[in-house]
Design a protein around this motif. Structure first.
Motif, PDB file in Angstrom:
ATOM      1  N   LEU A   1      -3.866   6.248  55.793  1.00 39.61           N
ATOM      2  CA  LEU A   1      -2.596   5.785  55.222  1.00 39.61           C
ATOM      3  C   LEU A   1      -1.915   6.906  54.441  1.00 39.61           C
ATOM      4  O   LEU A   1      -0.679   7.014  54.449  1.00 39.61           O
ATOM      5  N   TYR A   2      -2.723   7.727  53.777  1.00 40.39           N
ATOM      6  CA  TYR A   2      -2.180   8.884  53.042  1.00 40.39           C
ATOM      7  C   TYR A   2      -1.488   9.852  54.008  1.00 40.39           C
ATOM      8  O   TYR A   2      -0.363  10.300  53.749  1.00 40.39           O
ATOM      9  N   ALA A   3      -2.134  10.162  55.123  1.00 39.03           N
ATOM     10  CA  ALA A   3      -1.530  11.057  56.113  1.00 39.03           C
ATOM     11  C   ALA A   3      -0.233  10.464  56.653  1.00 39.03           C
ATOM     12  O   ALA A   3       0.781  11.165  56.792  1.00 39.03           O
ATOM     13  N   ASN A   4      -0.232   9.167  56.932  1.00 40.69           N
ATOM     14  CA  ASN A   4       0.984   8.510  57.425  1.00 40.69           C
ATOM     15  C   ASN A   4       2.109   8.558  56.396  1.00 40.69           C
ATOM     16  O   ASN A   4       3.278   8.748  56.742  1.00 40.69           O
ATOM     17  N   GLU A   5       1.743   8.391  55.140  1.00 42.02           N
ATOM     18  CA  GLU A   5       2.756   8.406  54.085  1.00 42.02           C
ATOM     19  C   GLU A   5       3.362   9.804  53.934  1.00 42.02           C
ATOM     20  O   GLU A   5       4.583   9.946  53.754  1.00 42.02           O
ATOM     21  N   LEU A   6       2.531  10.832  54.016  1.00 42.09           N
ATOM     22  CA  LEU A   6       3.048  12.200  53.950  1.00 42.09           C
ATOM     23  C   LEU A   6       4.037  12.464  55.086  1.00 42.09           C
ATOM     24  O   LEU A   6       5.125  13.007  54.872  1.00 42.09           O
ATOM     25  N   LEU A   7       3.661  12.085  56.298  1.00 40.47           N
ATOM     26  CA  LEU A   7       4.531  12.330  57.446  1.00 40.47           C
ATOM     27  C   LEU A   7       5.831  11.536  57.340  1.00 40.47           C
ATOM     28  O   LEU A   7       6.911  12.043  57.659  1.00 40.47           O
ATOM     29  N   SER A   8       5.728  10.287  56.889  1.00 40.68           N
ATOM     30  CA  SER A   8       6.920   9.448  56.767  1.00 40.68           C
ATOM     31  C   SER A   8       7.901  10.006  55.749  1.00 40.68           C
ATOM     32  O   SER A   8       9.125   9.946  55.935  1.00 40.68           O
ATOM     33  N   ARG A   9       7.366  10.553  54.666  1.00 40.34           N
ATOM     34  CA  ARG A   9       8.227  11.013  53.580  1.00 40.34           C
ATOM     35  C   ARG A   9       8.738  12.443  53.757  1.00 40.34           C
ATOM     36  O   ARG A   9       9.835  12.773  53.285  1.00 40.34           O
ATOM     37  N   LEU A  10       7.969  13.298  54.421  1.00 38.48           N
ATOM     38  CA  LEU A  10       8.302  14.717  54.417  1.00 38.48           C
ATOM     39  C   LEU A  10       8.911  15.238  55.712  1.00 38.48           C
ATOM     40  O   LEU A  10       9.594  16.262  55.695  1.00 38.48           O
ATOM     41  N   LEU A  11       8.666  14.574  56.831  1.00 36.45           N
ATOM     42  CA  LEU A  11       9.203  15.077  58.090  1.00 36.45           C
ATOM     43  C   LEU A  11      10.652  14.656  58.288  1.00 36.45           C
ATOM     44  O   LEU A  11      11.007  13.493  58.077  1.00 36.45           O
ATOM     45  N   LEU A  12      11.480  15.587  58.710  1.00 37.39           N
ATOM     46  CA  LEU A  12      12.822  15.256  59.152  1.00 37.39           C
ATOM     47  C   LEU A  12      12.734  14.635  60.540  1.00 37.39           C
ATOM     48  O   LEU A  12      11.771  14.857  61.274  1.00 37.39           O
ATOM     49  N   THR A  13      13.735  13.855  60.910  1.00 36.24           N
ATOM     50  CA  THR A  13      13.695  13.189  62.211  1.00 36.24           C
ATOM     51  C   THR A  13      14.117  14.149  63.323  1.00 36.24           C
ATOM     52  O   THR A  13      14.869  15.096  63.098  1.00 36.24           O
ATOM     53  N   SER A  14      13.572  13.868  64.505  1.00 35.92           N
ATOM     54  CA  SER A  14      13.966  14.551  65.745  1.00 35.92           C
ATOM     55  C   SER A  14      13.740  16.058  65.703  1.00 35.92           C
ATOM     56  O   SER A  14      14.525  16.828  66.258  1.00 35.92           O
ATOM     57  N   GLN A  15      12.665  16.481  65.054  1.00 32.12           N
ATOM     58  CA  GLN A  15      12.261  17.879  65.077  1.00 32.12           C
ATOM     59  C   GLN A  15      10.862  17.958  65.680  1.00 32.12           C
ATOM     60  O   GLN A  15       9.896  17.457  65.091  1.00 32.12           O
ATOM     61  N   ALA A  16      10.760  18.582  66.843  1.00 34.22           N
ATOM     62  CA  ALA A  16       9.482  18.655  67.541  1.00 34.22           C
ATOM     63  C   ALA A  16       8.424  19.336  66.682  1.00 34.22           C
ATOM     64  O   ALA A  16       8.708  20.324  66.001  1.00 34.22           O
TER      65      ALA A  16
END
Length: 240
Positions: free
Chosen positions: A93-108
């Motif tokens: 869940l921690y890894a998912n939360e990091l990705l949800s909060r820090l990644l911009l959309t539509s960037q490979a």
């Protein structure tokens, strides 16, 4: 961006109800990075997508739409979910939360997608869990443009016997006249062990945790991580 007719590997990071029967899904995809998508009718009992749209399930997804908010028009599971429990679940869940909060959309981010997939495979192994989580954090930081470079701020190799402090935009600064590590300094030996992917020593693992937390903190801002709060609650002794 993949074509609307193409399926691609994906993981569900998070979802929440949307209107009466649909859901909004945050997806990590192999080809398009993080994608926000509407999944129509998934909250009805007859939806064939409902049992599939779960975190930690390897998916194939098909998306349509040219706007930031896509529509999920195809969904398959490629194998059984990773069944995570206890500490392994909180780490996922921690890894998912990091990705949800820090990644911009539509960037490979194919390398990060690979490292996240590997993390989920290793979380249930108690001996591999912490190194896998640190590797994932370092991979995420690298993708975000904050790679950890194991030289000092002058570009010189780190020394095993040295002590260092991490300074934003400068890197590792050698500390003179101090012989013991503190909460804000790191031994050269531990930093070099991280660089060599050698996690045998407890001090190396402690150093990596403190260092990645320090690097992620300014990116996350002041909003606390829910998964971290959950982990702290799980570690509290039971009052009986």
């Amino acid at each position: 961006m993949s074509q609307a007719s193409d399926y691609q590997p994906a993981w569900l990071l998070h979802s929440r109800p949307y209107r009466e029967t649909s859901a909004l899904a945050w997806l990590l995809t192999l080809e398009d990075g993080r994608i926000n998508a509407v999944v129509r009718g998934v909250r009805t009992k007859k939806s064939r997508y409902r049992p599939l749209l779960q975190p930690f399930t390897p998916l194939l997804v098909r998306l349509s739409g040219k706007q930031d908010l896509k529509t999920l028009v195809g969904l398959e599971a490629t194998s059984a979910p990773h069944w995570l429990n206890g500490e392994a679940l909180v780490c996922g869940l921690y890894a998912n939360e990091l990705l949800s909060r820090l990644l911009l959309t539509s960037q490979a981010c194919p390398v990060l997608f690979r490292d996240y997939s590997l993390l989920l495979q290793l979380l249930s192994n108690a001996d591999q869990r912490e190194p896998a989580l640190r590797r994932f954090e370092l991979s995420l930081l690298d993708h975000l443009g904050y790679p950890l470079i194991f030289t000092d701020n002058l570009g010189q190799p780190l020394l095993e016997e040295g002590l260092y402090r991490w300074l934003p935009e400068q890197g590792f600064l050698a500390i003179k006249g101090v012989t013991e590590p503190t909460s804000v300094t790191y031994t050269g030996a531990s930093l070099l062990a991280i660089a060599d992917d050698n996690w045998q020593l407890k001090l190396t693992r402690q150093t990596a945790k403190a260092l990645t937390r320090q690097l992620l903190a300014p990116l996350l801002g002041t909003k606390p991580l829910l998964s971290r709060q959950l982990f702290l609650q799980m570690k509290k002794p039971s009052l009986k």
